[in-house]
Design an enzyme around this catalytic site. Structure first.
Site, short mmCIF file in Angstrom:
data_model
loop_
_atom_site.label_atom_id
_atom_site.label_comp_id
_atom_site.label_asym_id
_atom_site.label_seq_id
_atom_site.Cartn_x
_atom_site.Cartn_y
_atom_site.Cartn_z
N GLY A 155 37.19 40.03 37.25
CA GLY A 155 35.91 40.90 37.20
C GLY A 155 36.29 42.26 37.77
N ARG A 156 35.47 42.82 38.16
CA ARG A 156 35.83 44.42 38.49
C ARG A 156 36.48 44.14 40.07
NH1 ARG A 156 30.25 44.54 38.03
NH2 ARG A 156 29.36 46.15 36.49
N ILE A 157 36.11 43.01 40.93
CA ILE A 157 36.84 43.18 42.14
C ILE A 157 38.19 42.23 41.88
CG2 ILE A 157 36.78 41.98 44.34
CD1 ILE A 157 33.84 41.97 44.32
N ALA A 238 35.19 35.28 47.58
CA ALA A 238 33.92 35.05 46.44
C ALA A 238 32.84 34.60 47.00
CB ALA A 238 34.55 34.51 45.28
N ARG A 239 32.79 33.20 46.98
CA ARG A 239 31.69 32.52 47.70
C ARG A 239 32.21 31.22 47.90
NH1 ARG A 239 28.96 35.97 47.76
NH2 ARG A 239 26.94 36.70 47.06
N GLU A 268 28.32 27.91 54.84
CA GLU A 268 28.13 28.94 55.99
C GLU A 268 26.66 29.55 56.44
OE1 GLU A 268 30.26 31.92 53.31
OE2 GLU A 268 28.45 33.25 53.69
N HIS A 286 32.08 36.34 56.26
CA HIS A 286 31.83 36.80 54.98
C HIS A 286 31.43 38.36 55.33
CE1 HIS A 286 29.12 35.94 51.48
NE2 HIS A 286 29.78 37.14 51.26
N ILE A 287 32.66 39.27 55.44
CA ILE A 287 32.54 40.75 55.84
C ILE A 287 33.39 41.61 54.61
CG2 ILE A 287 32.41 40.44 58.46
CD1 ILE A 287 35.48 41.21 58.45
N GLY A 288 33.42 40.95 53.61
CA GLY A 288 34.22 41.50 52.29
C GLY A 288 33.63 42.88 52.12
C1 DGY Z 1 27.90 39.97 47.77
O1 DGY Z 1 27.59 41.10 47.63
O2 DGY Z 1 27.72 39.09 46.88
C2 DGY Z 1 28.83 39.76 48.96
O3 DGY Z 1 29.11 38.24 48.99
C3 DGY Z 1 28.11 40.24 50.22
O4 DGY Z 1 28.90 40.97 51.02
#
Ligand code: DGY
Length: 328
Positions: A155-157, A238-239, A268, A286-288
């Site tokens: 996807g975008r990321i 991602a998750r 988490e 979780h600091i993406g």
């Molecule tokens: C999101 O936007 O889903 C991220 O995981 C939160 O930083």
């Protein structure tokens, strides 16, 4: 009387001030993670909810609040929201896509590099006073430049990470996704669409950027890890739940893959204890998307959606725009 809304987690005060121009606002200044019952209690009489990916929005909650018109997330991921249940009840759901793409790609790429070049382990080595001399094989890792970058979820990321790899580091890009990208998106990156097994087998550095759903639960488990190169790295921005953390810890401990970089975890903020014991995994909380500008943009996007949804405007990033269509 202005509509009443609930802001379920602490956010920038200026955003609350903006919301107060339109609504009567209840906030959560202590930033407590309310259990479902407490969230439901606070939602009494509220027409809108501004929240994160942490609050569970399901049919039970929606049925308890028939007055609720909009649920606006400040995150891009929305696996906590039962979207069909929202749509069936005419509740607008929105997320914050786009605004965090580049920031999350930066972190994903950095985490992949940190895993490949053993940066966290190397820093720990230095800080603990073990560094006494230069040595030819001290903390040797694997190259990122020129290596094969595998992206699961384009996807975008995913595409933003692929751009960094292909254009900045001369990486060969392979990807697997639900659908193949148009050639116009693939060719500037030299990206090749492959099946999942090929991706796992051929990647030097595999990055996971797919959304979490029942279908992607444990998309990378023991069987998938067994296909990877022993020199490969795995990065997840991602998750949690996309990776089987226990299986990953075993693969890392037994050096069936070389290293991992994780920003997200099953359960988490609990982290699987076996991961905490390993030196060949870089662990982040979780600091993406955590830069000042991006977090402001994410919260701002949620506020824009909520204001539009409750004042008759067009929310910029609805997940279920069909609820906005005029009904006969
Ligand atoms: C999101 O936007 O889903 C991220 O995981 C939160 O930083």
């Amino acid at each position: 009387m202005p509509p009443r809304i609930l802001v379920a987690r602490a956010v920038f005060p200026e955003v609350v001030a903006r919301l107060r121009e339109h609504f009567e606002v209840e906030t959560n200044d202590d930033d407590t993670e309310w259990p479902s019952q407490e969230l439901s209690r606070r939602l009494q009489g509220k027409a809108g909810l501004l929240c994160t990916a942490g609050e569970r929005i399901d049919a039970t909650l929606l049925d308890a609040h028939p007055q609720l018109r909009a649920v606006c997330l400040m995150t891009v991921g929305y696996n906590n929201v039962d979207v069909p249940a929202c749509t069936a009840r005419g509740v607008l759901a929105s997320n914050a896509p786009g605004v965090l793409t580049e920031t999350t790609a930066d972190l994903g790429f950095a985490l992949m590099m940190a895993a490949a070049r053993r940066m966290a382990e190397a820093e720990g080595y230095l800080r603990s006073g073990q560094w006494t001399k230069w040595r030819y094989d001290l903390l040797v890792g694997s190259d990122v430049h020129g290596a094969t970058l595998g992206i699961l979820g384009m996807g975008r990321i995913g595409q933003a990470i692929a751009r960094r790899g292909a254009l900045g580091f001369g990486m060969k890009v392979l990807y697997h996704n639900r659908s193949r990208l148009p050639e116009a998106d693939e060719s500037p990156l030299g990206a090749r669409f492959v099946d999942k097994a090929t991706l796992l087998r051929e990647s030097d550095h595999l990055v996971l950027v797919l959304p979490y759903s029942a279908a992607s639960h444990h998309a990378v488990g023991a069987a998938e890890l067994a296909l990877m190169k022993p020199t490969a790295t795995l990065t997840n921005v991602a998750r949690g739940g996309i990776v089987d953390d226990a299986a990953l810890a075993a693969a890392l401990r037994e050096r069936r893959i070389a290293a991992a970089g994780l920003d997200v975890f099953e359960n988490e903020p609990q982290v699987h204890p076996a991961l905490l014991e390993l030196s060949n995994v870089v662990l982040l909380p979780h600091i993406g998307s955590a830069t000042e500008a991006t977090r402001r943009a994410m919260v701002g996007c949620a506020a824009d959606n909520l204001i539009a949804a409750l004042t008759g405007g067009m929310p910029p990033t609805p997940i279920n725009p069909e609820v906005l269509a005029p009904r006969d």
